[in-house]
Write a protein that holds these residues in place. Structure first.
Motif, mmCIF file in Angstrom:
data_model
loop_
_atom_site.group_PDB
_atom_site.id
_atom_site.type_symbol
_atom_site.label_atom_id
_atom_site.label_comp_id
_atom_site.label_asym_id
_atom_site.label_seq_id
_atom_site.Cartn_x
_atom_site.Cartn_y
_atom_site.Cartn_z
ATOM 1 N N TYR A 13 0.808 -1.224 0.000
ATOM 2 C CA TYR A 13 0.000 0.000 0.000
ATOM 3 C C TYR A 13 0.844 1.278 0.000
ATOM 4 N N VAL A 14 2.158 1.166 0.120
ATOM 5 C CA VAL A 14 2.987 2.371 0.248
ATOM 6 C C VAL A 14 3.777 2.647 -1.025
ATOM 7 N N ASP A 15 4.107 3.928 -1.174
ATOM 8 C CA ASP A 15 4.919 4.334 -2.320
ATOM 9 C C ASP A 15 6.408 4.225 -2.034
ATOM 10 N N LYS A 16 6.807 4.609 -0.816
ATOM 11 C CA LYS A 16 8.224 4.578 -0.447
ATOM 12 C C LYS A 16 8.385 4.075 0.991
ATOM 13 N N ILE A 17 9.558 3.472 1.240
ATOM 14 C CA ILE A 17 9.855 2.873 2.544
ATOM 15 C C ILE A 17 11.270 3.280 2.955
ATOM 16 N N GLY A 18 11.419 3.695 4.205
ATOM 17 C CA GLY A 18 12.743 3.972 4.752
ATOM 18 C C GLY A 18 13.091 2.923 5.790
ATOM 19 N N VAL A 19 14.349 2.462 5.798
ATOM 20 C CA VAL A 19 14.779 1.466 6.789
ATOM 21 C C VAL A 19 16.015 1.974 7.527
ATOM 22 N N SER A 20 16.201 1.450 8.745
ATOM 23 C CA SER A 20 17.300 1.893 9.595
ATOM 24 C C SER A 20 18.559 1.055 9.429
ATOM 25 N N PHE A 21 18.389 -0.204 9.043
ATOM 26 C CA PHE A 21 19.510 -1.132 8.927
ATOM 27 C C PHE A 21 19.699 -1.560 7.475
ATOM 28 N N GLU A 22 20.942 -1.627 7.059
ATOM 29 C CA GLU A 22 21.243 -2.052 5.689
ATOM 30 C C GLU A 22 20.724 -3.467 5.432
ATOM 31 N N SER A 23 20.756 -4.310 6.449
ATOM 32 C CA SER A 23 20.320 -5.695 6.295
ATOM 33 C C SER A 23 18.827 -5.812 6.004
ATOM 34 N N THR A 24 18.063 -4.758 6.276
ATOM 35 C CA THR A 24 16.612 -4.798 6.077
ATOM 36 C C THR A 24 16.208 -4.418 4.653
ATOM 37 N N LEU A 25 17.124 -3.865 3.883
ATOM 38 C CA LEU A 25 16.797 -3.439 2.524
ATOM 39 C C LEU A 25 16.201 -4.575 1.699
ATOM 40 N N SER A 26 16.733 -5.779 1.875
ATOM 41 C CA SER A 26 16.289 -6.914 1.060
ATOM 42 C C SER A 26 14.894 -7.407 1.421
ATOM 43 N N GLU A 27 14.322 -6.891 2.517
ATOM 44 C CA GLU A 27 12.997 -7.328 2.959
ATOM 45 C C GLU A 27 11.866 -6.607 2.228
ATOM 46 N N PHE A 28 12.210 -5.586 1.438
ATOM 47 C CA PHE A 28 11.200 -4.783 0.755
ATOM 48 C C PHE A 28 11.518 -4.699 -0.739
ATOM 49 N N PRO A 29 10.533 -4.390 -1.566
ATOM 50 C CA PRO A 29 10.795 -4.207 -3.003
ATOM 51 C C PRO A 29 11.846 -3.122 -3.221
ATOM 52 N N LYS A 30 12.869 -3.406 -4.009
ATOM 53 C CA LYS A 30 14.003 -2.488 -4.136
ATOM 54 C C LYS A 30 13.626 -1.161 -4.780
ATOM 55 N N GLU A 31 12.539 -1.135 -5.549
ATOM 56 C CA GLU A 31 12.124 0.128 -6.173
ATOM 57 C C GLU A 31 11.439 1.054 -5.164
ATOM 58 N N LYS A 32 11.082 0.508 -4.005
ATOM 59 C CA LYS A 32 10.403 1.320 -2.988
ATOM 60 C C LYS A 32 11.303 1.723 -1.829
ATOM 61 N N VAL A 33 12.322 0.932 -1.525
ATOM 62 C CA VAL A 33 13.032 1.057 -0.252
ATOM 63 C C VAL A 33 14.318 1.871 -0.370
ATOM 64 N N SER A 34 14.619 2.614 0.699
ATOM 65 C CA SER A 34 15.863 3.386 0.799
ATOM 66 C C SER A 34 16.428 3.235 2.205
ATOM 67 N N LEU A 35 17.745 3.235 2.312
ATOM 68 C CA LEU A 35 18.410 3.239 3.611
ATOM 69 C C LEU A 35 18.445 4.676 4.120
ATOM 70 N N THR A 36 17.626 4.936 5.134
ATOM 71 C CA THR A 36 17.546 6.297 5.671
ATOM 72 C C THR A 36 18.176 6.424 7.048
ATOM 73 N N GLY A 37 18.335 5.290 7.746
ATOM 74 C CA GLY A 37 18.668 5.377 9.157
ATOM 75 C C GLY A 37 17.438 5.765 9.953
ATOM 76 N N ASN A 38 17.630 5.925 11.253
ATOM 77 C CA ASN A 38 16.545 6.295 12.154
ATOM 78 C C ASN A 38 16.610 7.790 12.418
ATOM 79 N N PRO A 39 15.503 8.532 12.239
ATOM 80 C CA PRO A 39 15.549 10.001 12.362
ATOM 81 C C PRO A 39 15.956 10.507 13.741
#
Length: 364
Positions: free
Chosen positions: A137-163
């Motif tokens: 249901y989402v357009d974009k996803i931010g993750v805190s850990f590099e290891s989590t990138l593979s858990e989401f569609p690569k066209e949606k996910v970015s490594l942002t860290g925790n704000p």
């Protein structure tokens, strides 16, 4: 910018949401916000106290095994979706953000149904149940850990860290002497969260006597709930026991070694500030995610870990002594954890949100 944001249940979800709000306010002071949270968790009091407009929905999490209570949970979810549709339609946001917790599920679903741009943030190395559900249901996803990138569609996910990390970096440093300690001695900071941890506190209150006559000093943050039991006890002169430290990163900047649970927000601050840490992950959290958060750093030689079941006074004191006395090992861990830290997380998230809004078809 007009923003609907949702996060709930624990500070690990709520404080990143607040950090995103504060970043948007800094960049665009005229922005307007609507926070949608639960009717009975900590955000219902915390968010209004920050003068952020708040709407509550009645929603509960699904049990991970079959139970009749799940039928009630489903009914609440369907009612919450209906209320969110109306709230979002009335507010007409530019973007809708979910920062974790089951409360985000009806909010993001409703936003997508109404055609609004959506963004979610995953704080932990293990993806939460709500964020798994919301991926489609989402357009974009931010993750805190590099290891989590593979858990989401690569066209949606970015490594942002925790704000929360960016806020920690901007926090002014406090001196050790502010706590009656020496600015010339090394400092060990033991903290198990704002409320403390009963199981760890009961052990630590005895363990800290093992620090007597050490050439370093210790601050033990018990949490407000537990402090009343300890305030009249006498501790070694090099150990300070306090209930709570306002703006903890201020003293973290003067800390040589930290002992902590492995909650996502605290870990983001530790990485951003480059603090060698002994993690004692809570075994009482969903999917044992604190253990997996800590292991992510341990595997990169960027932290140490003791599981609570293995915690003993002799083993704990020895681990503290060993890391502080082994300069080569200490500096290697410090370098590695510093390299993992993302110091501009809020900025990365703001830039993603801004790009999503500017690319929205309604701007053309």
């Amino acid at each position: 910018m007009r923003v609907v944001i949702s996060a709930g249940g624990t500070g690990g979800h709520i404080y990143p949401a607040v950090a995103i709000i504060n970043k948007i306010k800094k960049e665009e002071p005229n922005s307007e916000f609507l926070y949608i949270g639960t009717h009975n968790r900590m955000e219902k009091d915390l968010i209004p106290s920050m003068n952020i407009p708040y709407e509550a929905i009645e929603v509960t999490g699904f049990a991970r095994k079959f139970t009749l209570e799940n039928f009630k949970t489903l009914t609440r979810f369907l009612k919450a979706r209906k209320k969110c549709l109306q709230l979002i339609k009335d507010f007409n946001p530019d973007i809708v953000i979910g920062a974790g917790g089951y409360v985000t599920a009806p909010v993001i679903w409703a936003a997508k149904k109404l055609g609004h741009k959506t963004f979610i943030h995953e704080q932990n190395s293990v993806v939460g149940l709500s964020n798994k559900y919301l991926t489609k249901y989402v357009d974009k996803i931010g993750v805190s850990f590099e290891s989590t990138l593979s858990e989401f569609p690569k066209e949606k996910v970015s490594l942002t860290g925790n704000p929360c990390s960016e806020k920690a970096i901007m926090t002014p440093k406090r001196k050790k002497s502010d706590f009656g300690l020496s600015d010339d001695k090394k400092l060990v900071l033991i903290v198990m969260g704002s409320l403390g941890s009963k199981s760890i506190n009961e052990k630590m209150v005895e363990y800290v006597y093992g620090f007597r006559n050490k050439n370093y000093e210790v601050i033990f943050v018990t949490g407000n709930n537990y402090y009343e039991k300890l305030k009249n006890r006498r501790f070694p002169d090099n150990v300070k026991v306090v209930p709570f430290i306002e703006n903890l990163p201020s003293i973290m900047k003067s800390t040589d070694l930290m002992v902590s649970r492995a909650g996502a927000s605290t870990m983001s601050e530790i990485m951003a500030l480059g603090i060698p840490t002994i993690f004692i992950p809570s075994p009482y959290v969903t999917n044992n995610h604190q253990y997996k958060n800590a292991k992510d750093l341990v595997d990169k030689n960027a932290a140490l870990m003791i599981e609570e079941k293995d915690l003993t006074k002799i083993g704990f004191i020895k681990m503290v002594d060993d890391i502080l006395e082994d300069e080569k090992k200490y500096n290697e861990i410090k370098k590695n954890v510093s390299n993992l830290g993302i110091k501009d997380s809020s900025t990365r998230i703001y830039n993603i949100l801004k790009e999503m809004i500017l690319n929205d078809k309604k701007f053309y």
